[in-house]
Design an enzyme around this catalytic site. Sequence first.
Site, short mmCIF file in Angstrom:
data_model
loop_
_atom_site.label_atom_id
_atom_site.label_comp_id
_atom_site.label_asym_id
_atom_site.label_seq_id
_atom_site.Cartn_x
_atom_site.Cartn_y
_atom_site.Cartn_z
N ASP A 10 -5.68 7.03 6.99
CA ASP A 10 -5.41 7.30 5.57
C ASP A 10 -6.60 6.86 4.73
O ASP A 10 -6.88 5.67 4.63
CB ASP A 10 -4.14 6.52 5.15
CG ASP A 10 -3.57 6.97 3.80
OD1 ASP A 10 -2.40 6.65 3.52
OD2 ASP A 10 -4.31 7.62 3.05
N ASP B 63 8.39 1.53 1.10
CA ASP B 63 8.90 1.80 -0.24
C ASP B 63 9.71 3.08 -0.31
O ASP B 63 10.19 3.47 -1.38
CB ASP B 63 7.80 1.76 -1.30
CG ASP B 63 6.55 2.55 -0.95
OD1 ASP B 63 6.33 3.63 -1.53
OD2 ASP B 63 5.81 2.11 -0.06
N GLU C 170 1.70 12.90 -0.46
CA GLU C 170 2.69 11.84 -0.72
C GLU C 170 2.86 11.55 -2.20
O GLU C 170 3.91 11.05 -2.62
CB GLU C 170 2.34 10.56 0.03
CG GLU C 170 1.13 9.84 -0.50
CD GLU C 170 0.83 8.56 0.28
OE1 GLU C 170 0.65 7.51 -0.36
OE2 GLU C 170 0.78 8.64 1.53
N HIS D 292 2.03 1.98 11.99
CA HIS D 292 0.87 1.47 11.26
C HIS D 292 0.18 0.36 12.02
O HIS D 292 0.59 -0.80 11.92
CB HIS D 292 1.32 0.88 9.92
CG HIS D 292 1.66 1.88 8.88
ND1 HIS D 292 1.80 1.53 7.55
CD2 HIS D 292 1.89 3.21 8.94
CE1 HIS D 292 2.09 2.61 6.85
NE2 HIS D 292 2.16 3.63 7.66
N ARG E 128 2.78 16.08 3.12
CA ARG E 128 3.18 14.67 3.23
C ARG E 128 4.34 14.24 2.34
O ARG E 128 4.76 13.10 2.37
CB ARG E 128 1.97 13.79 2.87
CG ARG E 128 0.93 13.69 3.93
CD ARG E 128 1.31 12.69 5.00
NE ARG E 128 1.24 11.31 4.51
CZ ARG E 128 2.04 10.35 4.94
NH1 ARG E 128 3.01 10.63 5.81
NH2 ARG E 128 1.93 9.12 4.47
N HIS F 107 -6.71 7.31 1.67
CA HIS F 107 -6.03 6.85 0.47
C HIS F 107 -6.72 7.26 -0.83
O HIS F 107 -6.91 6.43 -1.75
CB HIS F 107 -5.83 5.33 0.51
CG HIS F 107 -4.46 4.92 0.05
ND1 HIS F 107 -4.23 4.41 -1.20
CD2 HIS F 107 -3.25 5.01 0.64
CE1 HIS F 107 -2.93 4.17 -1.34
NE2 HIS F 107 -2.31 4.53 -0.25
N ASN G 284 7.46 3.19 -6.16
CA ASN G 284 6.86 1.87 -6.02
C ASN G 284 6.10 1.43 -7.28
O ASN G 284 5.20 2.13 -7.73
CB ASN G 284 5.90 1.87 -4.83
CG ASN G 284 5.75 0.50 -4.21
OD1 ASN G 284 6.33 -0.47 -4.69
ND2 ASN G 284 5.00 0.44 -3.13
N TRP H 42 -6.83 3.80 -6.11
CA TRP H 42 -6.46 2.77 -5.14
C TRP H 42 -6.08 3.38 -3.85
O TRP H 42 -5.36 4.40 -3.82
CB TRP H 42 -5.34 1.88 -5.67
CG TRP H 42 -4.86 0.91 -4.66
CD1 TRP H 42 -5.50 -0.20 -4.19
CD2 TRP H 42 -3.67 1.04 -3.86
NE1 TRP H 42 -4.80 -0.79 -3.21
CE2 TRP H 42 -3.64 -0.06 -2.98
CE3 TRP H 42 -2.62 1.96 -3.85
CZ2 TRP H 42 -2.62 -0.26 -2.08
CZ3 TRP H 42 -1.58 1.79 -2.94
CH2 TRP H 42 -1.60 0.69 -2.05
N HIS I 267 6.11 11.24 4.35
CA HIS I 267 5.74 9.88 3.98
C HIS I 267 6.89 8.94 4.33
O HIS I 267 8.03 9.23 4.00
CB HIS I 267 5.49 9.89 2.46
CG HIS I 267 4.83 8.70 1.90
ND1 HIS I 267 5.08 8.27 0.60
CD2 HIS I 267 3.93 7.84 2.41
CE1 HIS I 267 4.34 7.20 0.36
NE2 HIS I 267 3.66 6.90 1.43
N GLU J 58 -5.81 11.62 6.17
CA GLU J 58 -4.87 11.75 5.07
C GLU J 58 -5.49 11.42 3.72
O GLU J 58 -6.31 10.50 3.63
CB GLU J 58 -3.71 10.79 5.34
CG GLU J 58 -2.64 10.74 4.28
CD GLU J 58 -1.61 9.66 4.58
OE1 GLU J 58 -0.94 9.22 3.64
OE2 GLU J 58 -1.51 9.26 5.77
C1 CS2 Z 1 0.49 5.06 2.12
C2 CS2 Z 1 1.52 4.25 1.43
O1 CS2 Z 1 1.93 5.09 3.95
C3 CS2 Z 1 1.03 5.67 3.37
O2 CS2 Z 1 0.55 6.73 3.78
O3 CS2 Z 1 -0.26 5.93 1.43
O4 CS2 Z 1 1.53 3.02 2.03
C4 CS2 Z 1 1.33 4.09 -0.04
O5 CS2 Z 1 0.21 3.34 -0.31
C5 CS2 Z 1 2.56 3.43 -0.63
O6 CS2 Z 1 3.67 4.16 -0.28
C6 CS2 Z 1 2.46 3.32 -2.13
O7 CS2 Z 1 3.64 2.89 -2.63
MG MG Z 2 -0.84 7.61 2.54
#
Ligand code: CS2
Ligand code: MG
Length: 412
Positions: free
Chosen positions: A220, A326, A272, A122, A293, A222, A37, A412, A322, A246
Amino acid sequence: MTIDSAEVLVASPGRNFVTLRITTSDGVTGLGDATVNGRELAVASYLRDHVVPLILGRDEHRIEDTWQYLYRGAYWRRGPITMAAIAAVDTALWDIKAKHAGMPLYQLLGGKSREGCLAYGHASGRDVPELFDSIRQHQAEGFRAIRVQTGIPGLDSVYGVAASAFAGAGGTARYDHEPARRGAQPVEERWDTRAYLRHAPTVFEAVRNEFGPELPLLHDAHHRLTPIQAAKLGKSLEPYDLFWLEDVTPAENQAALRLVREHTTTPLAIGEVFNTIWDYRELIENQLIDYVRSPVTHAGGITALRRIFDYAGIYQIKSGMHGPTDISPVGMAAALHLGIALHNFGIQEYMTHSPITDEVFQPTYRFSEGLLIPGDSPGLGVSYLDEVANANPYDQAYLPVNRLMDGTVHDW
Ligand code: CS2
Ligand code: MG
């Protein structure tokens, strides 16, 4: 039989994807997902300029040898671009081998170990009432496990929450979150960890009060917390019995998770953004995570990811592949064939693709009563409709860049 052609297909049906299509001398085709991505063109070039010329004429049945050839032969190993390129070749060759064998790929991987792969969806909302709507909507769609993400008071936009609802199937409001934004530059978001750490436990308290103790809940973080902040969050969420927390802290420094483990029993999922077994070694050997992940697309394909899961299985660590949008339907199909065959399967992320994406890839996997089930046709069970894909050309998009309230760049 040999590899006769290998096409690098870049298009944007709903979002940008990079797909590798290998065709053998006897006309059998195999597909592999190579989408990273926001860096799609880098993988497309790596494939087109450096990998395709090397695999033409090779025996398509020698999957392990080709994997090692592309990994060790490149001299420059690991990393998201290299491993996504290798993953695409590997996945396409497994697709071809299963088609030659006349069986769905999971049969080649040892057959089914379960009837289907438990999937999580989600759910998100800018506030708790919107979140409740989204959870109910996902339950109505059959999801038996739900990831929870919400807005944070004082922050305009945060990861995992759509800026606005859009009309889903049957006109119901959907809050799916597609993180990559079209444009020549990434958008910038602001982040406040202390506001998040105050708010998150109140959200899970509200969700448990509303939906009860059984519903598996995932979250998440993140990659946004320091190790001690991660420990604090894990501890503050313990009363709400999460299925997993996560990416609670960036894990380049794998030892950072020791501090988190010392303070909380909340299960941890990481990986991920990892690309090889080496990224996991300390985490797995020291029992510092509970779920791996990595998806097939970013960890060097089925050949490499199966090895990571076998290694994790020694430590009773499970898969949690994951599966956002994307990861293309090719990558999702590969995940399901591996996931249904794997013993230490845990759960599969499932962010539904848009109708135009599915129109291009024609996935045969299905979602039924909370389970994802791979197709039974020979191979992966996905296709690629060139005419629809070509009508949706690549369109630059980037993931956001994050800054703290004082302007410091942050994860991010
Ligand atoms: C995320 C993703 O799904 C998840 O767990 O961490 O949405 C991630 O932000 C994207 O795949 C980034 O491309
Ligand atoms: Mg994630």
